[in-house]
Design a protein around this motif. Structure first.
Motif, PDB file in Angstrom:
ATOM      1  N   ILE A   1       0.604  -1.387   0.108  1.00 32.94           N
ATOM      2  CA  ILE A   1      -0.004  -0.233   0.490  1.00 32.94           C
ATOM      3  C   ILE A   1       0.881   1.127  -0.203  1.00 32.94           C
ATOM      4  CG2 ILE A   1      -0.377   0.234   2.289  1.00 32.94           C
ATOM      5  CD1 ILE A   1      -2.909   1.449   1.899  1.00 32.94           C
ATOM      6  N   ALA A   2       1.793   1.007   0.650  1.00 34.86           N
ATOM      7  CA  ALA A   2       2.844   2.210   0.614  1.00 34.86           C
ATOM      8  C   ALA A   2       2.885   3.277  -1.207  1.00 34.86           C
ATOM      9  CB  ALA A   2       4.613   2.289   0.979  1.00 34.86           C
ATOM     10  N   SER A   3       2.995   2.660  -2.099  1.00 34.72           N
ATOM     11  CA  SER A   3       3.303   3.226  -3.165  1.00 34.72           C
ATOM     12  C   SER A   3       1.509   3.430  -3.997  1.00 34.72           C
ATOM     13  CB  SER A   3       3.433   2.304  -4.465  1.00 34.72           C
ATOM     14  OG  SER A   3       2.618   1.340  -4.177  1.00 34.72           O
ATOM     15  N   ASP A   4       0.049   3.457  -2.765  1.00 33.85           N
ATOM     16  CA  ASP A   4      -0.880   3.970  -3.014  1.00 33.85           C
ATOM     17  C   ASP A   4      -1.890   5.296  -2.345  1.00 33.85           C
ATOM     18  OD1 ASP A   4      -0.538   2.182  -4.983  1.00 33.85           O
ATOM     19  OD2 ASP A   4      -1.629   0.609  -3.913  1.00 33.85           O
ATOM     20  N   VAL A   5      -0.354   5.035  -0.915  1.00 29.01           N
ATOM     21  CA  VAL A   5      -1.269   6.446  -0.646  1.00 29.01           C
ATOM     22  C   VAL A   5      -1.311   7.068  -1.409  1.00 29.01           C
ATOM     23  CG1 VAL A   5      -1.900   5.033   1.332  1.00 29.01           C
ATOM     24  CG2 VAL A   5       0.727   5.743   0.696  1.00 29.01           C
ATOM     25  N   THR A   6      -1.685   8.696  -0.621  1.00 30.95           N
ATOM     26  CA  THR A   6      -1.407   9.567  -1.410  1.00 30.95           C
ATOM     27  C   THR A   6      -1.019  10.487  -0.081  1.00 30.95           C
ATOM     28  OG1 THR A   6      -2.656   9.513  -3.202  1.00 30.95           O
ATOM     29  CG2 THR A   6      -2.559  12.014  -2.523  1.00 30.95           C
ATOM     30  N   PRO A   7      -0.075  11.214  -0.282  1.00 34.30           N
ATOM     31  CA  PRO A   7       1.444  11.170  -1.499  1.00 34.30           C
ATOM     32  C   PRO A   7       2.633   9.862  -1.181  1.00 34.30           C
ATOM     33  CG  PRO A   7       2.429  12.688  -0.011  1.00 34.30           C
ATOM     34  CD  PRO A   7       0.805  12.405   0.340  1.00 34.30           C
ATOM     35  N   ALA A   8       2.322   9.295  -2.119  1.00 33.58           N
ATOM     36  CA  ALA A   8       3.131   8.056  -1.962  1.00 33.58           C
ATOM     37  C   ALA A   8       4.159   8.281  -1.155  1.00 33.58           C
ATOM     38  CB  ALA A   8       3.678   7.048  -3.370  1.00 33.58           C
ATOM     39  N   LEU A   9       4.389   7.002  -0.087  1.00 40.27           N
ATOM     40  CA  LEU A   9       4.987   6.692   0.630  1.00 40.27           C
ATOM     41  C   LEU A   9       6.893   6.439   0.009  1.00 40.27           C
ATOM     42  CD1 LEU A   9       4.956   7.355   3.990  1.00 40.27           C
ATOM     43  CD2 LEU A   9       4.517   4.558   4.015  1.00 40.27           C
ATOM     44  N   THR A  10       7.558   7.284   0.957  1.00 47.27           N
ATOM     45  CA  THR A  10       8.888   7.133   0.400  1.00 47.27           C
ATOM     46  C   THR A  10       9.271   6.157   2.069  1.00 47.27           C
ATOM     47  OG1 THR A  10      10.245   9.659   0.006  1.00 47.27           O
ATOM     48  CG2 THR A  10      11.810   8.181   1.060  1.00 47.27           C
ATOM     49  N   THR A  11      10.208   5.105   1.501  1.00 46.57           N
ATOM     50  CA  THR A  11      10.177   4.091   3.082  1.00 46.57           C
ATOM     51  C   THR A  11      11.521   3.367   2.700  1.00 46.57           C
ATOM     52  OG1 THR A  11       8.763   2.307   3.601  1.00 46.57           O
ATOM     53  CG2 THR A  11       9.178   2.651   1.565  1.00 46.57           C
ATOM     54  N   ILE A  12      11.690   2.676   3.520  1.00 47.90           N
ATOM     55  CA  ILE A  12      13.154   2.213   3.817  1.00 47.90           C
ATOM     56  C   ILE A  12      12.504   0.098   3.137  1.00 47.90           C
ATOM     57  CG2 ILE A  12      14.339   0.364   4.927  1.00 47.90           C
ATOM     58  CD1 ILE A  12      15.070   3.702   4.720  1.00 47.90           C
ATOM     59  N   ARG A  13      12.456  -0.478   1.866  1.00 50.38           N
ATOM     60  CA  ARG A  13      12.164  -1.196   2.188  1.00 50.38           C
ATOM     61  C   ARG A  13      12.856  -2.975   2.275  1.00 50.38           C
ATOM     62  NH1 ARG A  13      11.901  -2.260  -4.212  1.00 50.38           N
ATOM     63  NH2 ARG A  13      10.004  -2.039  -4.430  1.00 50.38           N
ATOM     64  N   LEU A  14      12.695  -3.505   2.478  1.00 43.01           N
ATOM     65  CA  LEU A  14      12.601  -5.001   3.369  1.00 43.01           C
ATOM     66  C   LEU A  14      11.793  -5.746   2.125  1.00 43.01           C
ATOM     67  CD1 LEU A  14      12.795  -5.480   6.400  1.00 43.01           C
ATOM     68  CD2 LEU A  14      14.718  -4.520   5.319  1.00 43.01           C
ATOM     69  N   PRO A  15      12.528  -6.776   1.426  1.00 44.40           N
ATOM     70  CA  PRO A  15      12.130  -7.786   0.444  1.00 44.40           C
ATOM     71  C   PRO A  15      11.038  -8.925   1.812  1.00 44.40           C
ATOM     72  CG  PRO A  15      14.251  -8.515   0.663  1.00 44.40           C
ATOM     73  CD  PRO A  15      14.402  -7.737   1.671  1.00 44.40           C
ATOM     74  N   LEU A  16       9.691  -8.500   1.769  1.00 46.30           N
ATOM     75  CA  LEU A  16       9.071  -9.114   2.954  1.00 46.30           C
ATOM     76  C   LEU A  16       8.389 -10.617   2.525  1.00 46.30           C
ATOM     77  CD1 LEU A  16       7.202  -6.552   4.715  1.00 46.30           C
ATOM     78  CD2 LEU A  16       8.844  -7.829   5.636  1.00 46.30           C
ATOM     79  N   ALA A  17       8.194 -10.800   1.495  1.00 45.26           N
ATOM     80  CA  ALA A  17       7.551 -11.962   0.814  1.00 45.26           C
ATOM     81  C   ALA A  17       9.228 -12.830   0.377  1.00 45.26           C
ATOM     82  CB  ALA A  17       6.899 -12.360  -0.644  1.00 45.26           C
ATOM     83  N   ASP A  18       9.733 -12.298   0.163  1.00 51.57           N
ATOM     84  CA  ASP A  18      11.340 -13.078   0.304  1.00 51.57           C
ATOM     85  C   ASP A  18      11.956 -13.791   1.317  1.00 51.57           C
ATOM     86  OD1 ASP A  18      13.304 -14.266  -1.823  1.00 51.57           O
ATOM     87  OD2 ASP A  18      15.095 -12.276  -0.911  1.00 51.57           O
ATOM     88  N   MET A  19      11.603 -12.641   2.069  1.00 48.66           N
ATOM     89  CA  MET A  19      12.068 -13.682   3.620  1.00 48.66           C
ATOM     90  C   MET A  19      11.301 -14.466   4.037  1.00 48.66           C
ATOM     91  SD  MET A  19      12.357  -9.601   5.322  1.00 48.66           S
ATOM     92  CE  MET A  19      11.749 -10.034   6.974  1.00 48.66           C
ATOM     93  N   GLY A  20      10.041 -15.069   3.488  1.00 46.77           N
ATOM     94  CA  GLY A  20       9.136 -16.015   4.380  1.00 46.77           C
ATOM     95  C   GLY A  20       8.902 -16.911   3.587  1.00 46.77           C
TER      96      GLY A  20
ATOM     97  N   ALA B   1      18.372  -3.672   3.272  1.00 43.39           N
ATOM     98  CA  ALA B   1      17.426  -2.978   3.183  1.00 43.39           C
ATOM     99  C   ALA B   1      17.842  -2.106   1.931  1.00 43.39           C
ATOM    100  CB  ALA B   1      17.186  -2.813   4.617  1.00 43.39           C
ATOM    101  N   GLU B   2      16.287  -0.946   1.691  1.00 43.39           N
ATOM    102  CA  GLU B   2      17.211   0.005   0.723  1.00 43.39           C
ATOM    103  C   GLU B   2      16.239   0.988   1.180  1.00 43.39           C
ATOM    104  OE1 GLU B   2      16.289  -0.845  -3.799  1.00 43.39           O
ATOM    105  OE2 GLU B   2      14.996  -2.691  -3.291  1.00 43.39           O
ATOM    106  N   LEU B   3      16.706   2.234   0.932  1.00 37.83           N
ATOM    107  CA  LEU B   3      16.158   3.491   0.357  1.00 37.83           C
ATOM    108  C   LEU B   3      15.090   3.393  -0.977  1.00 37.83           C
ATOM    109  CD1 LEU B   3      14.594   6.254   1.871  1.00 37.83           C
ATOM    110  CD2 LEU B   3      16.971   6.973   0.671  1.00 37.83           C
ATOM    111  N   ILE B   4      13.806   3.366  -0.968  1.00 38.83           N
ATOM    112  CA  ILE B   4      12.501   3.711  -1.892  1.00 38.83           C
ATOM    113  C   ILE B   4      12.409   5.531  -1.626  1.00 38.83           C
ATOM    114  CG2 ILE B   4       9.808   3.044  -3.237  1.00 38.83           C
ATOM    115  CD1 ILE B   4      12.807   1.270  -3.621  1.00 38.83           C
ATOM    116  N   ARG B   5      12.146   6.004  -2.553  1.00 36.61           N
ATOM    117  CA  ARG B   5      11.596   7.236  -2.633  1.00 36.61           C
ATOM    118  C   ARG B   5      10.924   7.647  -3.406  1.00 36.61           C
ATOM    119  NH1 ARG B   5      17.500   8.089  -3.353  1.00 36.61           N
ATOM    120  NH2 ARG B   5      18.648   9.277  -2.220  1.00 36.61           N
ATOM    121  N   ARG B   6       9.908   8.171  -3.043  1.00 37.00           N
ATOM    122  CA  ARG B   6       8.617   8.684  -3.859  1.00 37.00           C
ATOM    123  C   ARG B   6       8.505   9.971  -2.662  1.00 37.00           C
ATOM    124  NH1 ARG B   6       7.538   3.432  -1.049  1.00 37.00           N
ATOM    125  NH2 ARG B   6       7.582   1.336  -3.347  1.00 37.00           N
ATOM    126  N   GLU B   7       6.773  10.264  -3.451  1.00 37.91           N
ATOM    127  CA  GLU B   7       6.556  12.186  -3.235  1.00 37.91           C
ATOM    128  C   GLU B   7       6.227  12.357  -1.908  1.00 37.91           C
ATOM    129  OE1 GLU B   7       4.767   9.947  -5.292  1.00 37.91           O
ATOM    130  OE2 GLU B   7       6.552  10.197  -6.696  1.00 37.91           O
TER     131      GLU B   7
END
Length: 340
Positions: free
Chosen positions: A284-303, A327-333
């Motif tokens: 949902i982080a990319s769908d909210v307004t404004p899209a959320l800048t966040t730190i990405r963890l590969p959650l499904a891959d972890m499982g 972990a990696e930084l994902i820049r959004r709005e």
């Protein structure tokens, strides 16, 4: 080498009682009696007969997963990846919600052992609680001695293999981004204080602060429950205490979305007046307004990686396999330069 009879003698019970407890028989047993038997098993380093272990393994087809809250998108994503690999390998997944209750986690380990699952996966943060850790390790050692496999996702001081996301680096990347954008006065919405995930992410923020010649004062840290509601409350508390904050760093996306909702309700523009950064990169982080800048963890891959570890044979009682996840930084709005 200790025998079943030795364990029974030390615990002061019958051999049949010892057998029921270590093999996870569903017949009710008093907790004090169970703890006495498990203590005797650990003291004597009792290992069940190898032939009996083989028989036990032969009909184990399920994998038990203990999560804090399956409705939390963080765990939903982990289970999605976990379920995919389990299904590919013909395994049933039994999911248990602990709601961050350590006693319930202990109960679920006993329940899953009684169902003779092939593996137990503990997903989510560990606790800063030595007594709980000792109890959990005692139960997990007995489970492993009867042929079960254990894997943890996140930092725990438990026996078994581990999938470790780099929460400290993620916290560092989050704070470093805010300092680079010119933010010198920002608030932090952290998770529960007793969680190792909270500690590790805060440690990363503090490391970035030191490198930028700053500090992270405790008055600018509010603790939440990793959910949207607590994120709103924490954001309100931070802004009420210090209205001139230029950014809010939330240590998971649900709390970040709560912060966005609070700012919107107060007519505060994001990121023009206050920037917001989250953590985890839930869908949902990319769908909210404004899209959320966040730190990405590969959650499904972890499982997925946790199941792969669980299905591999153990390499020895003292061999711990660790899979580290970056972990990696994902820049959004939602994050921009600090307002003047």
């Amino acid at each position: 080498m200790a025998t079943l009879a030795d364990v029974a003698r030390l615990a002061g019970v019958s051999s049949a009682t010892v057998s029921r407890i270590i093999n996870g028989n569903p017949k009710p047993v008093a907790e004090a009696l169970r703890e006495r038997v498990l203590a005797a098993v650990e003291e004597l380093q009792y290992v069940p007969n190898a032939h009996a272990q083989l028989l036990a393994r032969s009909h184990r087809s399920a994998i038990g997963v203990i999560v804090h809250d399956v409705s939390d998108p963080y765990f939903a994503e982990i289970i999605r990846g976990l379920q995919r690999v389990a299904t590919e390998n013909g395994r049933l997944v039994i999911t248990c919600n602990s709601y961050r209750n350590p006693d319930r986690e202990l109960e679920y380990v006993e329940l899953l052992r009684a169902h003779q699952v092939a593996a137990i996966i503990l997903a989510g943060s560990g606790y800063h609680d030595d007594a709980f850790t000792a109890k959990m390790n005692s139960k997990l050692r007995v489970y492993q001695a009867t042929g079960g496999r254990t894997v943890v996702i996140g930092r725990h001081d438990h026996v078994g293999d581990a999938v470790l996301p780099d929460n400290e680096k993620g916290g560092y990347l989050l704070a470093a981004e805010l300092y680079t954008l010119g933010h010198r006065r920002f608030g932090v919405i952290a998770g529960p204080e007793q969680m190792t995930t909270t500690t590790d992410r805060l440690a990363g923020l503090r490391r970035a602060a030191r490198e930028h010649g700053r500090r992270l004062p405790t008055r600018r840290i509010a603790y939440g429950d990793f959910d949207r509601t607590s994120g709103m409350a924490a954001a309100a508390a931070l802004l009420d205490a210090e209205p001139k904050l230029t950014a809010i760093a939330a240590l998971n996306d649900s709390m970040a979305i709560g912060a966005l909702a609070l700012l919107r309700s107060r007519g505060i523009a994001v990121p023009d007046e206050v920037s917001v950064i989250g953590f985890d990169d839930m869908p949902i982080a990319s769908d909210v307004t404004p899209a959320l800048t966040t730190i990405r963890l590969p959650l499904a891959d972890m499982g997925a990686r946790a199941v792969i570890l669980a299905l591999q044979p153990a390499e020895g009682d003292d061999v711990l396999r660790i899979v580290r996840v970056g972990a990696e930084l994902i820049r959004r709005e939602s994050a921009g330069p600090a307002r003047r």
